[in-house]
Design a protein around this motif. Sequence first.
Motif, PDB file in Angstrom:
ATOM      1  N   ASP A 106       0.911  -1.192   0.041  1.00 27.49           N
ATOM      2  CA  ASP A 106       0.088   0.132  -0.121  1.00 27.49           C
ATOM      3  C   ASP A 106       0.907   1.393   0.166  1.00 27.49           C
ATOM      4  OD1 ASP A 106      -2.811  -1.115   1.890  1.00 27.49           O
ATOM      5  OD2 ASP A 106      -2.239  -1.522  -0.034  1.00 27.49           O
ATOM      6  N   ASP A 107       2.181   1.218   0.205  1.00 25.50           N
ATOM      7  CA  ASP A 107       3.184   2.358   0.314  1.00 25.50           C
ATOM      8  C   ASP A 107       3.511   2.573  -1.341  1.00 25.50           C
ATOM      9  OD1 ASP A 107       4.471   0.986   3.114  1.00 25.50           O
ATOM     10  OD2 ASP A 107       3.178   2.626   2.903  1.00 25.50           O
ATOM     11  N   THR A 108       3.058   1.854  -2.082  1.00 26.06           N
ATOM     12  CA  THR A 108       3.367   2.106  -3.584  1.00 26.06           C
ATOM     13  C   THR A 108       2.632   3.385  -3.806  1.00 26.06           C
ATOM     14  OG1 THR A 108       3.661  -0.148  -4.279  1.00 26.06           O
ATOM     15  CG2 THR A 108       3.034   1.553  -6.151  1.00 26.06           C
ATOM     16  N   GLY A 109       3.457   4.395  -4.649  1.00 26.25           N
ATOM     17  CA  GLY A 109       2.891   5.472  -5.305  1.00 26.25           C
ATOM     18  C   GLY A 109       3.906   6.437  -5.468  1.00 26.25           C
ATOM     19  N   MET A 110       3.433   7.777  -5.942  1.00 20.93           N
ATOM     20  CA  MET A 110       4.330   8.937  -6.003  1.00 20.93           C
ATOM     21  C   MET A 110       4.469   9.664  -5.004  1.00 20.93           C
ATOM     22  SD  MET A 110       5.960  10.052  -8.769  1.00 20.93           S
ATOM     23  CE  MET A 110       5.039   9.749 -10.219  1.00 20.93           C
ATOM     24  N   TYR A 111       5.688   9.888  -4.540  1.00 26.73           N
ATOM     25  CA  TYR A 111       5.980  10.851  -3.375  1.00 26.73           C
ATOM     26  C   TYR A 111       6.545  11.994  -3.861  1.00 26.73           C
ATOM     27  CZ  TYR A 111       5.446   6.546  -0.518  1.00 26.73           C
ATOM     28  OH  TYR A 111       4.695   5.525   0.176  1.00 26.73           O
ATOM     29  N   TYR A 112       5.855  13.181  -3.071  1.00 26.67           N
ATOM     30  CA  TYR A 112       6.365  14.517  -3.103  1.00 26.67           C
ATOM     31  C   TYR A 112       6.775  15.211  -1.996  1.00 26.67           C
ATOM     32  CZ  TYR A 112       3.280  13.765  -7.309  1.00 26.67           C
ATOM     33  OH  TYR A 112       2.713  13.444  -8.540  1.00 26.67           O
ATOM     34  N   CYS A 113       7.827  15.977  -2.279  1.00 27.98           N
ATOM     35  CA  CYS A 113       8.098  16.856  -1.341  1.00 27.98           C
ATOM     36  C   CYS A 113       7.637  18.167  -1.348  1.00 27.98           C
ATOM     37  CB  CYS A 113       9.855  16.866  -1.268  1.00 27.98           C
ATOM     38  SG  CYS A 113      10.796  18.022  -0.081  1.00 27.98           S
ATOM     39  N   ALA A 114       7.302  18.977  -0.237  1.00 30.66           N
ATOM     40  CA  ALA A 114       6.642  20.191  -0.466  1.00 30.66           C
ATOM     41  C   ALA A 114       7.099  20.990   0.642  1.00 30.66           C
ATOM     42  CB  ALA A 114       5.046  19.888  -0.274  1.00 30.66           C
ATOM     43  N   ALA A 115       7.002  22.308   0.453  1.00 31.71           N
ATOM     44  CA  ALA A 115       7.751  23.290   1.191  1.00 31.71           C
ATOM     45  C   ALA A 115       6.974  24.513   1.356  1.00 31.71           C
ATOM     46  CB  ALA A 115       9.340  23.559   1.035  1.00 31.71           C
ATOM     47  N   ASP A 116       6.666  25.389   2.522  1.00 28.78           N
ATOM     48  CA  ASP A 116       6.356  26.694   2.556  1.00 28.78           C
ATOM     49  C   ASP A 116       6.620  27.125   3.749  1.00 28.78           C
ATOM     50  OD1 ASP A 116       3.800  28.109   0.228  1.00 28.78           O
ATOM     51  OD2 ASP A 116       5.338  29.352   1.571  1.00 28.78           O
ATOM     52  N   TYR A 117       6.539  28.586   4.112  1.00 31.15           N
ATOM     53  CA  TYR A 117       6.217  29.420   5.308  1.00 31.15           C
ATOM     54  C   TYR A 117       4.902  28.985   6.001  1.00 31.15           C
ATOM     55  CZ  TYR A 117       9.909  32.202   2.859  1.00 31.15           C
ATOM     56  OH  TYR A 117      11.001  32.579   2.866  1.00 31.15           O
ATOM     57  N   PRO A 118       5.041  28.444   7.215  1.00 34.17           N
ATOM     58  CA  PRO A 118       3.788  28.001   7.956  1.00 34.17           C
ATOM     59  C   PRO A 118       2.941  28.946   8.456  1.00 34.17           C
ATOM     60  CG  PRO A 118       5.966  28.236   9.328  1.00 34.17           C
ATOM     61  CD  PRO A 118       6.355  28.688   7.936  1.00 34.17           C
ATOM     62  N   ILE A 119       2.378  29.610   7.359  1.00 37.96           N
ATOM     63  CA  ILE A 119       1.511  30.672   7.636  1.00 37.96           C
ATOM     64  C   ILE A 119      -0.058  30.124   8.249  1.00 37.96           C
ATOM     65  CG2 ILE A 119       0.177  32.777   6.702  1.00 37.96           C
ATOM     66  CD1 ILE A 119       2.323  33.061   4.686  1.00 37.96           C
ATOM     67  N   PHE A 120      -0.164  29.203   7.870  1.00 34.28           N
ATOM     68  CA  PHE A 120      -1.555  28.540   8.198  1.00 34.28           C
ATOM     69  C   PHE A 120      -1.276  27.162   9.092  1.00 34.28           C
ATOM     70  CE2 PHE A 120      -3.974  31.378   5.927  1.00 34.28           C
ATOM     71  CZ  PHE A 120      -3.343  31.515   4.536  1.00 34.28           C
ATOM     72  N   GLY A 121      -0.027  27.211   9.662  1.00 32.57           N
ATOM     73  CA  GLY A 121       0.313  26.056  10.485  1.00 32.57           C
ATOM     74  C   GLY A 121       1.156  24.902   9.585  1.00 32.57           C
ATOM     75  N   CYS A 122       1.726  23.852  10.570  1.00 32.85           N
ATOM     76  CA  CYS A 122       2.488  22.928   9.591  1.00 32.85           C
ATOM     77  C   CYS A 122       1.770  21.591   9.808  1.00 32.85           C
ATOM     78  CB  CYS A 122       4.103  23.180  10.236  1.00 32.85           C
ATOM     79  SG  CYS A 122       5.210  21.806   9.162  1.00 32.85           S
ATOM     80  N   GLY A 123       1.018  21.173   8.843  1.00 35.73           N
ATOM     81  CA  GLY A 123       0.160  19.955   9.139  1.00 35.73           C
ATOM     82  C   GLY A 123      -0.622  19.787   8.069  1.00 35.73           C
ATOM     83  N   PRO A 124      -1.461  18.605   8.034  1.00 34.93           N
ATOM     84  CA  PRO A 124      -2.281  18.506   6.662  1.00 34.93           C
ATOM     85  C   PRO A 124      -3.175  19.522   6.239  1.00 34.93           C
ATOM     86  CG  PRO A 124      -2.511  16.654   8.419  1.00 34.93           C
ATOM     87  CD  PRO A 124      -1.609  17.860   9.093  1.00 34.93           C
ATOM     88  N   GLY A 125      -3.539  20.412   7.227  1.00 35.19           N
ATOM     89  CA  GLY A 125      -4.191  21.739   6.734  1.00 35.19           C
ATOM     90  C   GLY A 125      -3.629  22.909   6.363  1.00 35.19           C
ATOM     91  N   GLY A 126      -2.033  22.895   6.349  1.00 33.02           N
ATOM     92  CA  GLY A 126      -1.102  23.705   5.647  1.00 33.02           C
ATOM     93  C   GLY A 126      -1.358  24.061   4.479  1.00 33.02           C
TER      94      GLY A 126
END
Length: 124
Positions: free
Chosen positions: A89-109
Motif C-alpha cells: 500500500d505504500d506504492t505511489g508517487m511521493y512529493y516533497c513540499a515546502a512553504d512558510y507555515p502561515i497556516f500551520g505545519c500539518g495536513p491543513g497547511g
Amino acid sequence: QVQLVESGGGTVQSGGSLRLSCVVSGGDTIDSYCMAWFRQAPGKGREGISFMNRGGTTNYADSVNGRFTVSRDDAKNTYYLQMHSLKLDDTGMYYCAADYPIFGCGPGGSFGHWGQGIQVNVSS
C-alpha cells in the motif's frame, strides 16, 4: 525561485526500506519552512504523510507512523524520508513540499512549493 528535487525512489520488496531525499534550493534555508512529504497512490487522492516544522517537530499520518521517519540536514538544505517495513500500500508517487507555515505545519497547511515527485514501488 524555490526548487525542490526528490531522489531515492525505486522498487523495493515488501518489508524493505528506502530513503527519499529532497534538496531545496533557490530560497531560504530549509529551517525557515514547514517541510512535508505527500504521496499519491494509483487511483487515490493525495495524502500528507509527514510534516516537520521549523523547530524540527514532526508529525506523521497514522498510515506510516512507526515505520517512516523524517529528518533534515540544514547544512545541505535537504529533507529526508526514511521508510522501513514497506508495504504494498505504500506504492505511489511521493512529493516533497515546502512553504512558510502561515497556516500551520500539518495536513491543513498550504504549500506553494513542490517537487516533481518520485515513484516508489513496493513489490510482493
